[in-house]
Design a protein around this motif. Structure first.
Motif, PDB file in Angstrom:
ATOM      1  N   VAL A 232       0.866  -1.167   0.000  1.00  0.00           N
ATOM      2  CA  VAL A 232       0.000   0.000   0.000  1.00  0.00           C
ATOM      3  C   VAL A 232       0.906   1.221   0.000  1.00  0.00           C
ATOM      4  CG1 VAL A 232      -1.584   1.303   1.463  1.00  0.00           C
ATOM      5  CG2 VAL A 232      -1.929  -1.143   1.144  1.00  0.00           C
ATOM      6  N   LYS A 233       0.511   2.272  -0.725  1.00  0.00           N
ATOM      7  CA  LYS A 233       1.306   3.488  -0.690  1.00  0.00           C
ATOM      8  C   LYS A 233       0.892   4.326   0.505  1.00  0.00           C
ATOM      9  CE  LYS A 233       2.011   3.835  -5.663  1.00  0.00           C
ATOM     10  NZ  LYS A 233       0.812   3.663  -6.505  1.00  0.00           N
ATOM     11  N   ALA A 234       1.858   4.998   1.105  1.00  0.00           N
ATOM     12  CA  ALA A 234       1.574   5.770   2.322  1.00  0.00           C
ATOM     13  C   ALA A 234       0.530   6.848   2.078  1.00  0.00           C
ATOM     14  CB  ALA A 234       2.860   6.388   2.866  1.00  0.00           C
ATOM     15  N   GLU A 235       0.467   7.393   0.867  1.00  0.00           N
ATOM     16  CA  GLU A 235      -0.501   8.466   0.595  1.00  0.00           C
ATOM     17  C   GLU A 235      -1.888   7.919   0.274  1.00  0.00           C
ATOM     18  OE1 GLU A 235       2.065   8.341  -2.058  1.00  0.00           O
ATOM     19  OE2 GLU A 235       3.405   8.808  -0.392  1.00  0.00           O
ATOM     20  N   ASP A 236      -1.992   6.608   0.059  1.00  0.00           N
ATOM     21  CA  ASP A 236      -3.299   6.025  -0.269  1.00  0.00           C
ATOM     22  C   ASP A 236      -4.288   6.261   0.855  1.00  0.00           C
ATOM     23  OD1 ASP A 236      -2.455   5.096  -2.669  1.00  0.00           O
ATOM     24  OD2 ASP A 236      -2.336   2.979  -2.107  1.00  0.00           O
ATOM     25  N   ASP A 237      -5.553   6.406   0.482  1.00  0.00           N
ATOM     26  CA  ASP A 237      -6.589   6.565   1.481  1.00  0.00           C
ATOM     27  C   ASP A 237      -6.759   5.259   2.266  1.00  0.00           C
ATOM     28  OD1 ASP A 237      -8.951   8.618   2.072  1.00  0.00           O
ATOM     29  OD2 ASP A 237      -9.669   6.576   2.354  1.00  0.00           O
ATOM     30  N   GLN A 238      -7.068   5.379   3.555  1.00  0.00           N
ATOM     31  CA  GLN A 238      -7.208   4.186   4.385  1.00  0.00           C
ATOM     32  C   GLN A 238      -8.342   3.286   3.885  1.00  0.00           C
ATOM     33  OE1 GLN A 238      -8.006   5.425   8.405  1.00  0.00           O
ATOM     34  NE2 GLN A 238      -9.764   6.636   7.863  1.00  0.00           N
ATOM     35  N   GLU A 239      -9.350   3.870   3.240  1.00  0.00           N
ATOM     36  CA  GLU A 239     -10.443   3.041   2.734  1.00  0.00           C
ATOM     37  C   GLU A 239      -9.975   2.178   1.569  1.00  0.00           C
ATOM     38  OE1 GLU A 239     -14.019   5.174   1.969  1.00  0.00           O
ATOM     39  OE2 GLU A 239     -14.117   5.981   4.002  1.00  0.00           O
ATOM     40  N   GLU A 240      -9.079   2.740   0.761  1.00  0.00           N
ATOM     41  CA  GLU A 240      -8.489   1.963  -0.328  1.00  0.00           C
ATOM     42  C   GLU A 240      -7.695   0.790   0.271  1.00  0.00           C
ATOM     43  OE1 GLU A 240      -8.967   2.012  -3.407  1.00  0.00           O
ATOM     44  OE2 GLU A 240      -7.425   0.509  -3.868  1.00  0.00           O
ATOM     45  N   ALA A 241      -6.926   1.091   1.319  1.00  0.00           N
ATOM     46  CA  ALA A 241      -6.162   0.035   1.988  1.00  0.00           C
ATOM     47  C   ALA A 241      -7.105  -1.031   2.550  1.00  0.00           C
ATOM     48  CB  ALA A 241      -5.308   0.633   3.103  1.00  0.00           C
ATOM     49  N   ALA A 242      -8.228  -0.590   3.124  1.00  0.00           N
ATOM     50  CA  ALA A 242      -9.174  -1.543   3.703  1.00  0.00           C
ATOM     51  C   ALA A 242      -9.732  -2.472   2.632  1.00  0.00           C
ATOM     52  CB  ALA A 242     -10.323  -0.806   4.397  1.00  0.00           C
ATOM     53  N   ARG A 243     -10.008  -1.902   1.454  1.00  0.00           N
ATOM     54  CA  ARG A 243     -10.534  -2.744   0.383  1.00  0.00           C
ATOM     55  C   ARG A 243      -9.532  -3.812  -0.021  1.00  0.00           C
ATOM     56  NH1 ARG A 243     -13.860   1.435  -1.443  1.00  0.00           N
ATOM     57  NH2 ARG A 243     -12.137   2.509  -2.425  1.00  0.00           N
ATOM     58  N   ILE A 244      -8.231  -3.461  -0.011  1.00  0.00           N
ATOM     59  CA  ILE A 244      -7.206  -4.449  -0.363  1.00  0.00           C
ATOM     60  C   ILE A 244      -7.134  -5.549   0.700  1.00  0.00           C
ATOM     61  CG2 ILE A 244      -4.711  -4.768  -0.672  1.00  0.00           C
ATOM     62  CD1 ILE A 244      -4.679  -2.145  -2.197  1.00  0.00           C
ATOM     63  N   PHE A 245      -7.228  -5.169   1.967  1.00  0.00           N
ATOM     64  CA  PHE A 245      -7.258  -6.170   3.043  1.00  0.00           C
ATOM     65  C   PHE A 245      -8.418  -7.144   2.842  1.00  0.00           C
ATOM     66  CE2 PHE A 245      -4.425  -5.819   6.687  1.00  0.00           C
ATOM     67  CZ  PHE A 245      -3.742  -4.651   6.417  1.00  0.00           C
ATOM     68  N   GLU A 246      -9.587  -6.568   2.567  1.00  0.00           N
ATOM     69  CA  GLU A 246     -10.770  -7.411   2.424  1.00  0.00           C
ATOM     70  C   GLU A 246     -10.653  -8.315   1.221  1.00  0.00           C
ATOM     71  OE1 GLU A 246     -14.823  -5.654   2.962  1.00  0.00           O
ATOM     72  OE2 GLU A 246     -13.572  -3.875   3.052  1.00  0.00           O
ATOM     73  N   ARG A 247     -10.179  -7.729   0.113  1.00  0.00           N
ATOM     74  CA  ARG A 247     -10.152  -8.474  -1.133  1.00  0.00           C
ATOM     75  C   ARG A 247      -9.224  -9.677  -1.014  1.00  0.00           C
ATOM     76  NH1 ARG A 247      -8.541  -4.632  -5.249  1.00  0.00           N
ATOM     77  NH2 ARG A 247     -10.607  -3.738  -4.968  1.00  0.00           N
ATOM     78  N   TYR A 248      -8.072  -9.492  -0.364  1.00  0.00           N
ATOM     79  CA  TYR A 248      -7.087 -10.578  -0.325  1.00  0.00           C
ATOM     80  C   TYR A 248      -6.977 -11.222   1.057  1.00  0.00           C
ATOM     81  CZ  TYR A 248      -6.177  -8.694  -4.863  1.00  0.00           C
ATOM     82  OH  TYR A 248      -6.347  -8.260  -6.145  1.00  0.00           O
ATOM     83  N   ASP A 249      -7.963 -10.973   1.901  1.00  0.00           N
ATOM     84  CA  ASP A 249      -7.964 -11.594   3.238  1.00  0.00           C
ATOM     85  C   ASP A 249      -6.624 -11.433   3.933  1.00  0.00           C
ATOM     86  OD1 ASP A 249     -10.562 -12.360   2.903  1.00  0.00           O
ATOM     87  OD2 ASP A 249     -10.125 -14.429   2.384  1.00  0.00           O
ATOM     88  N   LEU A 250      -6.101 -10.230   3.960  1.00  0.00           N
ATOM     89  CA  LEU A 250      -4.791  -9.989   4.564  1.00  0.00           C
ATOM     90  C   LEU A 250      -4.900  -9.766   6.061  1.00  0.00           C
ATOM     91  CD1 LEU A 250      -3.359  -7.438   1.973  1.00  0.00           C
ATOM     92  CD2 LEU A 250      -3.095  -9.909   2.003  1.00  0.00           C
ATOM     93  N   VAL A 251      -3.795  -9.916   6.745  1.00  0.00           N
ATOM     94  CA  VAL A 251      -3.711  -9.655   8.169  1.00  0.00           C
ATOM     95  C   VAL A 251      -2.743  -8.496   8.407  1.00  0.00           C
ATOM     96  CG1 VAL A 251      -2.938 -10.611  10.358  1.00  0.00           C
ATOM     97  CG2 VAL A 251      -4.337 -11.965   8.853  1.00  0.00           C
ATOM     98  N   GLU A 252      -1.821  -8.338   7.501  1.00  0.00           N
ATOM     99  CA  GLU A 252      -0.834  -7.271   7.609  1.00  0.00           C
ATOM    100  C   GLU A 252      -0.348  -6.918   6.210  1.00  0.00           C
ATOM    101  OE1 GLU A 252       2.275  -7.896  10.565  1.00  0.00           O
ATOM    102  OE2 GLU A 252       3.695  -6.818   9.313  1.00  0.00           O
ATOM    103  N   VAL A 253      -0.070  -5.651   5.968  1.00  0.00           N
ATOM    104  CA  VAL A 253       0.424  -5.249   4.661  1.00  0.00           C
ATOM    105  C   VAL A 253       1.502  -4.176   4.850  1.00  0.00           C
ATOM    106  CG1 VAL A 253      -1.212  -3.378   4.129  1.00  0.00           C
ATOM    107  CG2 VAL A 253      -0.357  -4.799   2.291  1.00  0.00           C
TER     108      VAL A 253
END
Lengths: 471, 471
Positions: A232-253
């Motif tokens: 995730v890029k540091a400037e990315d919105d946290q909601e964008e980051a959340a979508r990536i977590f959800e999409r790939y079932d991540l625990v940490e990125v």
């Protein structure tokens, strides 16, 4: 190393008479009564004793339950024992209230013990001046890390990230890495993967702990690391980051800066909060209550709800001007005034249904080309079908009530028209707001209701005027 | 062991011209066009090639984007290569559509490769008969585990849990455990903690992997395990489990049966879905759209929205009877009919605001004793304050519009009354539903609007009747 002190009593599967929470998950009234009595009696040691076993989120819940006076007294009585991470668990108004009551040096002492992401969370809402004073009281290393996080935009991944992480070179072996982990006293509190980086801290791969544990000591890290990176890029919105977590079932990125250097990590517990907030936001925006909590003051609440009510007032007055066009018609047939709110109300409801489905589908990124066309088609048909069903029902009731078949037909026709309009604008309005880069949840409701009101009243009164020759 | 094949292309921080998703997170239209062309042309190998690098959630998104015919063709063309876990990522209607198109033996083959929790998710919505046929085609061990999960109530922790986990005795050392993990080929796909159990599988402690990694090889497990347990009962509702995850920032939790034996684990990725669903449910219930997705058929949508519209129709007719009481009053002064929807609309909006805050606070367990009293007090005051503010505004506008100060005063008075009523019932109705063990979100909206409509129309018409002596 047991985390015993971190868990609330009464959470074990066995039954605890002294339970902190009851079976429904609420804080026990008895427990709270006792704490209140201790606070009032100024029994500092007893207060510290009952608070000690609580997890920070439990402490947060306790703070929210107490009155303002008790709350501040509790924080004072706990003194240095007060766990500042509890402040990340309370509503914003309570957090600010407590932080305002504390001196900057007290805050600095508390913040120094927090993880970087929690510290940023507490500091970001403070005045610039207080922020600087607190930062300058912190050790240089922590000050720099916090400043860097605070430099990223609000609600960005950079603001939410934790800056402690484990990074190793690709040429180490599993054994070397384990030895390093065993020796290093300064590891992050919790971590789920190890980052493999080059000398410039560019990420080469990641290694989840479970995979790492299964490898033999002699294995080279770059042979087992996962080289297909999700970052995730540091400037990315946290909601964008959340979508990536959800999409790939991540625990940490991993979070990288504009040069691709690893600067921090986001963990799922922060993301769960973001997901909660996002859904929460949609519910609240749809109802026009803004970013509001139960613990907000009366004045804040009046202020936050005022604008929405103001917009609604303008819309309602506009609608009443439309009705005013039919003054003469209503004068000749008062039954129209009695019946007209039914058509408007049904349209408003149907519109809210379509709008809600559309707003959520947009939020979940479910409305691309094919699905959007299908949704529009479906909503038009649903509007027509429900329009006809309820038109017949209402038509029959009205015809019987007024012994006037014509009136039943008129209200039925108005109903069908309004239901189709409701379905159409229930999609088009949030969609248009989204295309204009506005949050579709924010103003859709008032637009849709205004349209269904206007169409509902207008269609009914105009059709009635024509049918009964009242113009 | 690299997970390369699991990640979508174009997600790296670099830029990929062949990107699967665009910058906004939508599936690229170009990519989709190409897939569609391949499907239409029956180019099985090309289809397999472009689908191969996708993560199961991406495959799910692709399935949702395609038309019904293309979707089934895609699944057929992929054949044994089709990853059944993608079916856990699509809307229920699409999942059932695809599973109905497949034979039970095909489903059995696909399900056999899934984690236990995903398999249960797919099987739970099938007919009992199909379920049994599929289960009987599975190996005995998997069949038993699935049957056991399916025996737990719907939406319980037992239904959602994963039955693969790592359990070790307390007297092992760290070194022994690492050797065991390295030797065992049959470990769960992903795990974040190790469970320490006695001979009867009763949980004695847990050991997060990061803590485990930091310990020396000779260390005894029971010396470092976390003995203060947070566990979930298999019969517990998944929402209760989700609250525990949120409260204690967990990533994984053990699930125990009625005898306290460890039977499975819940991981955060399942819980994120539960949290999403729960928030989603509240939004949808408030708007009266039930458990509905964008991909539902027209008929299902008409059916799911009908009941709510029916309730609203009854309420609206009831309201119109209240207006009917003032037939004679309106006849004498048509301006009342023109103005009365404003009062009702403002009350409806204010009521929705209070109700939404209350419903969310109840869902988040934020409304215990002290906070509830404060909320009620606040909402009464907010209703009064906003009532007065907008009463003055509307009163002045009305007085000017009709050159009639009396009418301005009347509408202002009605407004204040309706806003206080809106605040009061906006709390009381969801609260009452909650006390009656009903979901406060489900019917609150229609109750609150009905009350604010009735009070709005009645107060305005009655005060006007008295003021102008129209009775």
């Amino acid at each position: 190393m047991s985390d015993e002190s971190e868990m609330a009593p009464g959470l074990e599967t066995g039954i605890d008479n002294d339970a902190f929470r009851d079976a429904e998950g609420w804080i026990s009234a008895l427990w709270l009564e006792r704490l209140r009595a201790f606070i009032e009696a100024g029994r500092t040691e007893d207060v510290a004793l009952v608070m000690a076993p609580l997890h920070s989120s439990d402490i947060g819940d306790v703070l929210e339950q107490l009155d303002q006076g008790e709350r501040l007294a509790l924080v004072r009585m706990l003194g240095e024992k007060f766990d500042f991470s509890a402040l990340t668990e309370v509503d914003e108004s309570i957090r600010l209230e407590i932080m305002e009551a504390l001196s900057n040096s007290e805050i600095a002492r508390g913040v120094a013990e927090l993880d970087n992401d929690d510290a940023v969370y507490l500091l970001e809402d403070l005045e610039k001046e207080d922020q600087d004073e607190i930062l300058s009281a912190l050790p240089a290393f922590e000050r720099l890390a916090l400043k860097r996080s605070l430099d990223f935009p609000e609600d960005s991944a950079g603001r939410r990230m934790q800056t402690d992480f484990i990074a190793i070179p690709p040429f180490w072996t599993v054994g070397q890495t384990i030895d390093y982990l065993r020796a290093d006293k300064d590891l992050p509190d919790e971590f789920y993967q190890i980052y493999v980086v080059d000398a410039a801290y560019k990420v080469l791969g990641t290694l989840p702990l479970d995979k790492f544990l299964r490898a033999q000591r002699a294995t080279k890290i770059d042979a087992i690391m996962n080289a297909n990176l999700v970052l995730v890029k540091a400037e990315d919105d946290q909601e964008e980051a959340a979508r990536i977590f959800e999409r790939y079932d991540l625990v940490e990125v991993g979070v990288v800066d504009e040069n691709g250097r690893l600067v921090g990590v986001l963990t799922i517990d922060d993301i769960v909060d973001v997901i909660q907030e996002e859904a929460e936001e949609d519910i609240k925006l749809l109802a026009g209550v803004g970013d509001e909590d139960v613990s907000d003051t009366t004045l804040d609440t009046v202020r936050s709800r005022g604008p929405w009510l103001g917009v609604n007032l303008v819309a309602a007055v506009l609608v009443s001007f439309v009705i005013g066009l039919f003054n003469a018609t209503i004068e000749q047939m008062v039954a129209l005034a009695v019946l007209m709110p039914i058509v408007a109300s049904m349209g408003g409801n149907a519109g809210a249904q379509t709008m809600t489905v559309t707003v959520r589908a947009l939020a979940m990124r479910e409305l691309d080309g094919g699905r959007l066309r299908r949704l529009i088609r479906r909503e038009m048909v649903v509007g027509f079908a429900n329009g006809v069903i309820f038109a017949v029902l209402l038509g029959v009731v009205t015809a019987l009530r007024y012994s006037d078949v014509g009136l039943g037909v008129v209200i039925g026709m108005a109903m069908v028209i309004n239901m189709i309009v409701a379905g159409t604008f229930g999609i088009l309005i949030p969609l248009t707001l989204d295309r204009l880069k506005a949050d579709p949840a924010i103003a859709s409701a008032v637009f849709v209701t205004t349209i269904t009101d206007i169409v509902g009243f207008f269609a009914f009164l105009a059709i009635a005027g024509l049918w009964f020759g009242l113009f």
